[in-house]
Design a protein around this motif. Structure first.
Motif, mmCIF file in Angstrom:
data_model
loop_
_atom_site.group_PDB
_atom_site.id
_atom_site.type_symbol
_atom_site.label_atom_id
_atom_site.label_comp_id
_atom_site.label_asym_id
_atom_site.label_seq_id
_atom_site.Cartn_x
_atom_site.Cartn_y
_atom_site.Cartn_z
ATOM 1 N N PHE A 37 -0.210 -6.522 3.687
ATOM 2 C CA PHE A 37 -0.108 -6.331 2.235
ATOM 3 C C PHE A 37 -1.283 -5.490 1.726
ATOM 4 O O PHE A 37 -1.103 -4.522 0.995
ATOM 5 C CB PHE A 37 -0.062 -7.680 1.514
ATOM 6 N N TYR A 38 -2.501 -5.861 2.134
ATOM 7 C CA TYR A 38 -3.684 -5.097 1.708
ATOM 8 C C TYR A 38 -3.581 -3.634 2.149
ATOM 9 O O TYR A 38 -3.925 -2.716 1.403
ATOM 10 C CB TYR A 38 -4.957 -5.727 2.295
ATOM 11 N N ASN A 39 -3.109 -3.438 3.367
ATOM 12 C CA ASN A 39 -2.972 -2.087 3.892
ATOM 13 C C ASN A 39 -1.985 -1.269 3.063
ATOM 14 O O ASN A 39 -2.259 -0.125 2.690
ATOM 15 C CB ASN A 39 -2.493 -2.177 5.345
ATOM 16 N N ALA A 40 -0.850 -1.879 2.747
ATOM 17 C CA ALA A 40 0.187 -1.179 1.978
ATOM 18 C C ALA A 40 -0.331 -0.810 0.588
ATOM 19 O O ALA A 40 -0.130 0.313 0.112
ATOM 20 C CB ALA A 40 1.447 -2.043 1.878
ATOM 21 N N MET A 41 -1.022 -1.743 -0.057
ATOM 22 C CA MET A 41 -1.552 -1.458 -1.403
ATOM 23 C C MET A 41 -2.629 -0.367 -1.328
ATOM 24 O O MET A 41 -2.729 0.483 -2.208
ATOM 25 C CB MET A 41 -2.176 -2.718 -2.016
ATOM 26 N N ASN A 42 -3.400 -0.408 -0.259
ATOM 27 C CA ASN A 42 -4.545 0.492 -0.111
ATOM 28 C C ASN A 42 -4.124 1.933 0.151
ATOM 29 O O ASN A 42 -4.791 2.868 -0.269
ATOM 30 C CB ASN A 42 -5.400 -0.001 1.072
ATOM 31 N N LEU A 43 -3.010 2.098 0.831
ATOM 32 C CA LEU A 43 -2.599 3.448 1.255
ATOM 33 C C LEU A 43 -1.548 4.048 0.327
ATOM 34 O O LEU A 43 -1.125 5.174 0.527
ATOM 35 C CB LEU A 43 -2.056 3.404 2.690
ATOM 36 N N GLN A 44 -1.122 3.305 -0.680
ATOM 37 C CA GLN A 44 -0.017 3.808 -1.515
ATOM 38 C C GLN A 44 -0.507 4.883 -2.474
ATOM 39 O O GLN A 44 -1.668 4.992 -2.782
ATOM 40 C CB GLN A 44 0.677 2.687 -2.281
#
Lengths: 306, 306
Positions: B299-306
């Protein structure tokens, strides 16, 4: 018979539920803390989707010992303040006073019974979106249903009158014969979403939109269902599936724990996490995933309040 | 016999290890990406606790197909770039080339073997605090030890020469006969602290200072130990206890995953989390707690790279 109500904790919940009763002519007495002078002078303001109103004149108190004894005490404190129950409730209870704990989590009735020996206790679950937006100023955004159940009432029939009073005041209220079931059902949603919105710094819709986090929420729901069953409460896993479907359709929402965190208030970790974990463990079931979230929340809480 | 080295990925690790070899007169060829022109013109700068130096002149390349074939390829990419291995390594490999994967996590040798059929592969674990602070500019803060083990080498003796070259260049290097054990041992620390520093937005010392989060880290270490055992790697739980004691004495530290997150780079979730989880599950052990962290990181990764 008219019941005299006392509201302990006039915030998002107490302000709305007590306000609705008072607006409808019930005899309601409000205990306030920091908002006392504002409410005494200007009344309690409730901006509600069902219609805005102000309770004025109002029976407002800054000290429980100044309040009259009540037939029904609506405890609307955060569970993090439950160590104050004995001090706040003792002055206003007579022999037949009913204490209604409108609170989240598990074990709150047991704790209240320990603090108030001999007290007659009921528990209630509020399904409501409501918040305090300023001193003596409540914003009621959506829903409002109360589910009330006896914990140790000698005459549970009295709840019929309380239900009538709420319904008559415009608050949908139902009774349950199975308070434990009601509490575990609410935990199915509260456990994943209260904590994950804090730890993932996200709203419910963001958690639902991400495949991994929505799967995690779903798995935690199952863990709550399994814990309930271990504790003798026969919840079904499809209840969790339904909650996920409901959440997928909800408007973006920050649960109460997320709001507490953002306002640097203590989070209700004990009632919503530690109590269910302990109850399940006592019955031989380990909530492994929920334990991770519990510990993370303790860390967030400590950093937030330092 | 002098070995010709190629460094694939000239960042925090490749810049330091390749730089140390080059400084000592070894024949080292560096593949660069965005830093190519800077390094070609000004050399590779390494500010190291063991002494600062600049590699200049330098064999720098912007394209693997321009590089000479190498005897030893040091793969210093993040595992999130391992889908590039075939493209980057095929041009520089001869029949006896040794591929050394200086990477975190589990399963990286298996993946490389699948991408590069017939390749002779070793794995290495770097115990180092190092980061790239600017184009072609490496800051080596502490430690540096390499542990290298054969994955499928026909003649593992060649590792002796590589070890000699590193030691001679001032890099402590040891060989292991049990690469799987070495990888799982490193996971014992990496699994809790890489992920928790991200999800708790904290440094290692903050996690250690809080009773609940340090307990969580300790429990996750045990889960890694149990997973290793399930996978046939006989780690002992007191190894985890030792790692906790070491961490308690460490200076505040942000692990590589935390730095990746802060620099909005993809996190190595697959190698450090999903691969161990899958390996353990294949052997009948469920890493329940680590799975929670894995999903949160996604989840953190997805939010971070969006």
């Amino acid at each position: 018979m008219n019941l005299r109500y006392a509201v302990i904790g006039t915030g998002a919940l107490g302000g709305f539920y007590g306000g609705m009763l008072a607006k409808n002519g019930q005899d309601v007495h409000f205990l306030l803390n920091s908002d006392y002078q504002q409410v005494r002078d200007l009344g309690l303001r409730v901006d509600s989707v069902t219609g805005d109103f102000v309770v004025k004149p109002i029976h407002a108190y800054s000290n429980a010992s100044a309040m009259p004894k009540a037939d029904v005490v609506l405890v609307c404190l955060k569970t993090t303040n439950n160590h104050l129950l004995k001090e706040l409730l003792s002055p206003i209870m007579h022999e037949d006073t009913i204490v209604v704990l409108i609170q989240n989590g598990l074990g709150v009735e047991q704790q209240a019974a320990a603090s108030l020996p001999g007290a007659q206790i009921a528990g209630a679950l509020a399904f409501i979106c409501s918040s305090k937006v300023g001193p003596g100023h409540i914003h009621h955004l959506d829903l409002g249903k109360l589910t009330i159940g006896s914990f140790n009432l000698k005459q549970p029939e009295v709840l019929q009158q309380i239900r009538f009073d709420f319904n008559d005041a415009g608050v949908p209220c139902q009774l349950t014969d199975d308070l434990a079931m009601a509490r575990w059902q609410k935990l199915v949603w509260n456990v994943p979403f209260n904590g994950l919105t804090v730890v993932l710094n996200a709203t419910t819709d963001q958690i639902m939109a991400n495949e991994e986090s929505s799967k995690l929420a779903h798995e935690m729901m199952y863990e709550v269902v399994d814990a309930a069953n271990a504790s003798g409460v026969p919840l079904k896993r499809d209840f969790a599936d339904k909650m996920m479907a409901v959440t997928a359709k909800m408007t973006p929402y920050a649960p109460s724990m997320k709001l507490d965190y953002e306002h640097k208030r203590p989070m209700e970790i004990d009632a919503i996490y530690s109590q269910p974990i302990a109850e399940a463990l006592k019955c031989g079931f380990k909530m492994s995933k929920v334990e991770v979230l519990e510990k993370q929340l303790h860390f967030y809480n400590a950093m937030n309040l330092q």
